[in-house]
Design a protein around this motif. Structure first.
Motif, PDB file in Angstrom:
ATOM      1  N   GLU A  93     -24.664 -19.486 -20.678  1.00  0.00           N
ATOM      2  CA  GLU A  93     -23.866 -20.396 -19.861  1.00  0.00           C
ATOM      3  C   GLU A  93     -24.279 -21.848 -20.101  1.00  0.00           C
ATOM      4  O   GLU A  93     -23.447 -22.761 -20.104  1.00  0.00           O
ATOM      5  N   VAL A  94     -25.575 -22.059 -20.323  1.00  0.00           N
ATOM      6  CA  VAL A  94     -26.077 -23.418 -20.555  1.00  0.00           C
ATOM      7  C   VAL A  94     -25.686 -23.899 -21.944  1.00  0.00           C
ATOM      8  O   VAL A  94     -25.210 -25.026 -22.113  1.00  0.00           O
ATOM      9  N   THR A  95     -25.910 -23.069 -22.954  1.00  0.00           N
ATOM     10  CA  THR A  95     -25.558 -23.496 -24.317  1.00  0.00           C
ATOM     11  C   THR A  95     -24.051 -23.725 -24.440  1.00  0.00           C
ATOM     12  O   THR A  95     -23.612 -24.676 -25.096  1.00  0.00           O
ATOM     13  N   ASP A  96     -23.254 -22.868 -23.800  1.00  0.00           N
ATOM     14  CA  ASP A  96     -21.795 -23.064 -23.836  1.00  0.00           C
ATOM     15  C   ASP A  96     -21.408 -24.378 -23.175  1.00  0.00           C
ATOM     16  O   ASP A  96     -20.518 -25.099 -23.656  1.00  0.00           O
ATOM     17  N   MET A  97     -22.077 -24.704 -22.076  1.00  0.00           N
ATOM     18  CA  MET A  97     -21.786 -25.959 -21.387  1.00  0.00           C
ATOM     19  C   MET A  97     -22.097 -27.154 -22.276  1.00  0.00           C
ATOM     20  O   MET A  97     -21.325 -28.118 -22.356  1.00  0.00           O
ATOM     21  N   LEU A  98     -23.240 -27.118 -22.959  1.00  0.00           N
ATOM     22  CA  LEU A  98     -23.638 -28.231 -23.819  1.00  0.00           C
ATOM     23  C   LEU A  98     -22.693 -28.380 -25.010  1.00  0.00           C
ATOM     24  O   LEU A  98     -22.331 -29.504 -25.390  1.00  0.00           O
ATOM     25  N   ILE A  99     -22.294 -27.278 -25.588  1.00  0.00           N
ATOM     26  CA  ILE A  99     -21.355 -27.331 -26.720  1.00  0.00           C
ATOM     27  C   ILE A  99     -20.029 -27.935 -26.280  1.00  0.00           C
ATOM     28  O   ILE A  99     -19.443 -28.783 -26.965  1.00  0.00           O
ATOM     29  N   ALA A 100     -19.559 -27.518 -25.105  1.00  0.00           N
ATOM     30  CA  ALA A 100     -18.296 -28.059 -24.583  1.00  0.00           C
ATOM     31  C   ALA A 100     -18.436 -29.550 -24.284  1.00  0.00           C
ATOM     32  O   ALA A 100     -17.519 -30.338 -24.557  1.00  0.00           O
ATOM     33  N   ALA A 101     -19.597 -29.945 -23.732  1.00  0.00           N
ATOM     34  CA  ALA A 101     -19.821 -31.367 -23.438  1.00  0.00           C
ATOM     35  C   ALA A 101     -19.811 -32.189 -24.719  1.00  0.00           C
ATOM     36  O   ALA A 101     -19.220 -33.272 -24.776  1.00  0.00           O
ATOM     37  N   LYS A 102     -20.453 -31.676 -25.745  1.00  0.00           N
ATOM     38  CA  LYS A 102     -20.485 -32.398 -27.028  1.00  0.00           C
ATOM     39  C   LYS A 102     -19.076 -32.532 -27.606  1.00  0.00           C
ATOM     40  O   LYS A 102     -18.694 -33.598 -28.109  1.00  0.00           O
ATOM     41  N   ARG A 103     -18.280 -31.477 -27.513  1.00  0.00           N
ATOM     42  CA  ARG A 103     -16.926 -31.497 -28.089  1.00  0.00           C
ATOM     43  C   ARG A 103     -16.036 -32.528 -27.404  1.00  0.00           C
ATOM     44  O   ARG A 103     -15.200 -33.161 -28.050  1.00  0.00           O
TER      45      ARG A 103
END
Length: 325
Positions: A93-103
């Motif tokens: 959930e954390v890594t997905d959040m960071l990837i989405a934030a970067k995108r």
């Protein structure tokens, strides 16, 4: 006064979790989460998000109430990750959040071992990054595709920013404020915190020992004082070694152990610091400052200011002068 158009998304969100360092949480709150009416109406908006909506227990035993779950990060323009327990797996959930934030273009800032969360997300591949000096070798081993820089306070890669040990997080946060709102705003916040307004990211994290032995401190200490008070002179290695009562080889080794730098680099650092002090506190001409600090000429002084500070002496004086104030 901050420029409203300088920061389209003022929302800052911090990731909270059980085992979060209280000091690093407090850094983010102090820099981005306090009301600062003196900064105008366009200052940051701060929120705390977690894996769920339950309070997060810090390493000090205190519990921090969060503003919500992972949805808190969906509208954030800046995401902050404090120190993460490096032996703990990072939830998807954390890594997905960071990837989405970067995108979507958000900035992501880590403090100390928080870099391991970014590394687990894959967002640091091919980028430079730093962390506390205790963890650099482990970061290199676990993630060989990251260019780990072990001896700096922080690194700014644009969207991705990483910092070293906990206190270096203050430097990185001030750097981000400087990026967003300019040096005057960063100086105002630093003044409230009673910390230096700017420490360059390339500054070393630590010096292994201040002086190797008492006997050598009796020789190197006076030598450093002599060099500092005679910046206008040329300091050759043979002359310095002779003054310290050492061979050139021993002198270079001991000087490096004592200062973390070569004599040339140490002299440049002190000369720049002295020049900045003159520019901030006096109306002495650039020519006299260059002569007094050992740069010799205004051209040479300007060259080193551009190379190491990314500015000119005149621009630095206009920004930081306390004499006119």
């Amino acid at each position: 006064m901050p420029n409203p158009s300088s920061l389209p998304n003022r929302n800052v969100a911090l990731l909270a979790f059980d085992g979060m360092p209280l000091f690093e949480f407090s850094i983010a709150v102090e820099l981005f989460g306090l009301d600062r009416p003196e900064m105008g109406p366009n200052w940051y908006q701060f929120a705390v998000g977690g894996l769920d909506c339950q309070p997060a227990q810090t390493t000090a035993g205190l519990k921090i109430h969060v503003d919500g779950g992972m949805s808190v990060f969906e509208g954030a323009g800046t995401v902050i990750v404090p120190g993460w327990p490096i032996d703990r797996p990072v939830p998807h959930e954390v890594t997905d959040m960071l990837i989405a934030a970067k995108r979507r273009g958000a900035r992501i800032l880590t403090i100390c071992s928080g870099v391991f969360v970014l590394a687990a997300s894959g967002l640091l591949k091919g980028l430079r990054a730093t962390t506390h000096w205790k963890y650099t070798e482990q970061l290199k081993t676990l993630y060989p595709d990251i260019d780990v820089v072990p001896d700096v306070l922080y690194i700014d890669e644009g969207q991705i920013m990483t910092s070293a040990g906990s206190a270096a997080g203050i430097d990185l946060c001030l750097h981000l404020i400087r990026r967003d709102f300019g040096p005057a705003a960063a100086n105002t916040v630093a003044r409230r915190l009673v910390v230096p307004p700017h420490r360059d990211g390339g500054q070393a994290q630590f010096i292994e020992r201040s002086v190797p032995t008492h006997y050598e401190s009796d020789r190197l200490g006076p030598l450093l004082d002599y060099m500092r008070t005679h910046l206008h002179k040329e300091h050759r290695i043979p002359d310095l070694a002779r003054r310290a009562g050492m061979s050139e080889r021993t002198f270079l080794r001991r000087f490096g152990e004592a200062t973390g730098m070569t004599p040339a680099k140490w002299l440049l650092h002190v000369r720049l610091s002295e020049a900045k002090d003159h520019l901030e506190t006096s109306d002495i001409s650039i020519e006299r400052i260059a002569e007094h600090t050992g740069f010799g000429s205004p051209t040479n002084l300007r060259h080193h200011f551009r190379e190491h500070l990314n500015t000119t002496p005149t621009a630095y004086r206009q920004t930081f002068s306390r004499a006119s104030a």
